[in-house]
Scaffold this motif. Structure first.
Motif, PDB file in Angstrom:
ATOM      1  N   GLN A   1      56.569  32.887  29.769  1.00 14.24           N
ATOM      2  CA  GLN A   1      56.193  33.979  30.657  1.00 14.24           C
ATOM      3  C   GLN A   1      57.375  34.374  31.533  1.00 14.24           C
ATOM      4  O   GLN A   1      57.850  33.592  32.355  1.00 14.24           O
ATOM      5  CB  GLN A   1      54.996  33.589  31.540  1.00 14.24           C
TER       6      GLN A   1
ATOM      7  N   GLY B   1      56.558  38.690  36.185  1.00 17.97           N
ATOM      8  CA  GLY B   1      55.891  39.980  36.188  1.00 17.97           C
ATOM      9  C   GLY B   1      55.298  40.400  34.856  1.00 17.97           C
ATOM     10  O   GLY B   1      54.815  41.531  34.719  1.00 17.97           O
ATOM     11  N   GLU B   2      55.347  39.502  33.888  1.00 14.53           N
ATOM     12  CA  GLU B   2      54.806  39.828  32.574  1.00 14.53           C
ATOM     13  C   GLU B   2      53.735  38.825  32.175  1.00 14.53           C
ATOM     14  O   GLU B   2      53.620  37.743  32.752  1.00 14.53           O
ATOM     15  CB  GLU B   2      55.926  39.838  31.528  1.00 14.53           C
ATOM     16  N   ALA B   3      52.947  39.184  31.168  1.00 16.75           N
ATOM     17  CA  ALA B   3      51.928  38.276  30.647  1.00 16.75           C
ATOM     18  C   ALA B   3      52.579  37.214  29.752  1.00 16.75           C
ATOM     19  O   ALA B   3      53.694  37.399  29.269  1.00 16.75           O
ATOM     20  CB  ALA B   3      50.883  39.063  29.865  1.00 16.75           C
ATOM     21  N   PRO B   4      51.898  36.100  29.532  1.00 16.83           N
ATOM     22  CA  PRO B   4      52.441  35.063  28.651  1.00 16.83           C
ATOM     23  C   PRO B   4      52.553  35.545  27.212  1.00 16.83           C
ATOM     24  O   PRO B   4      51.740  36.338  26.739  1.00 16.83           O
ATOM     25  CB  PRO B   4      51.401  33.942  28.746  1.00 16.83           C
TER      26      PRO B   4
END
Lengths: 116, 109
Positions: free
Chosen positions: B37, B40-43
């Motif tokens: 991850q 600021g982003e999804a996994p």
């Protein structure tokens, strides 16, 4: 691979308003969808699990009347944050399960909610 | 109770190798996942182990020992873009993911 979309990707709203976040599985039928919340520098926290056509199961400490989850179809789940307050500001991520590998969850890109 | 432990933060040098460990205690076991991850982003999915042993996928490898409740993620030939958090998650008896707190990996030139 399986694709999950979320909309909107970010939202800013005033305190007291409600915000709806959509989660869609684009190329598979998601029998189960999960909603997570992530505060800065913390890990994912599962909020609720929803199976298509039935009521969501909420984790302890998550208010079901505040975070309304609807999973009306095999490709769409929505999370509505009702009467949002600044402490609800967070990164909300959905994931979906139900593809060829039942065990794997596919994540949406997340929605950043800021409540003023 | 259910518990996943992994180091909070690790630092490594570009081009080197780093191993991120994960130990777990869960009610039931249906596999262990590693996710990456970026802030600021999804996994994003990296690997899945359900049987003992090493799974190799390019620069990334993941190892599992079910008897020891232990896994590691091995990253080779580190690149600056590998700077991220690495999340260990175990699928329990209900196929629900139990998440570790994540390991923040810092890559230095």
């Amino acid at each position: 691979g399986a694709v999950v979309s979320q909309h909107p990707s970010w939202v800013i709203c005033k305190s007291g308003t409600s915000v709806k976040i959509e989660c869609r599985s684009l190329d598979f039928q998601a029998t189960t969808m999960f909603w997570y919340r992530q505060f800065p520098k913390q890990s994912l926290m599962l909020m609720a699990t929803s199976n298509e056509g039935s009521k969501a199961t909420y984790e302890q400490g998550v208010e079901k009347d505040k975070f309304l989850i609807n999973h009306a179809s095999l490709t769409l789940s929505t999370l509505t944050v009702t009467s949002a307050h600044p402490e609800d500001s967070s990164f909300y991520i959905c994931s979906a399960r139900g593809g060829a590998d039942y065990n794997e969850q596919f994540f949406g890109p997340g929605t950043r909610l800021t409540v003023l | 109770g259910q518990n996943i432990d992994q180091p909070t933060e690790m630092t490594a040098t570009e081009g080197a190798i780093v191993q991120i460990n994960c130990t777990y205690q869960t009610s039931g076991f249906n596999g262990l996942f590693w996710y990456q991850q970026h802030a600021g982003e999804a996994p994003t999915f990296l690997s899945y182990n359900v049987l003992d042993g090493l799974e190799e996928k390019g620069r990334f490898s993941s190892f599992l020992s079910r008897s020891k409740g232990y896994s590691y993620l091995l990253l080779k030939e580190l690149q600056m873009k590998d700077s991220a958090s690495y999340l260990c998650a175990v699928s329990d008896s209900n196929y629900q993911l139990i998440w570790g707190a994540g390991t923040k990996l810092i890559i230095k030139p």
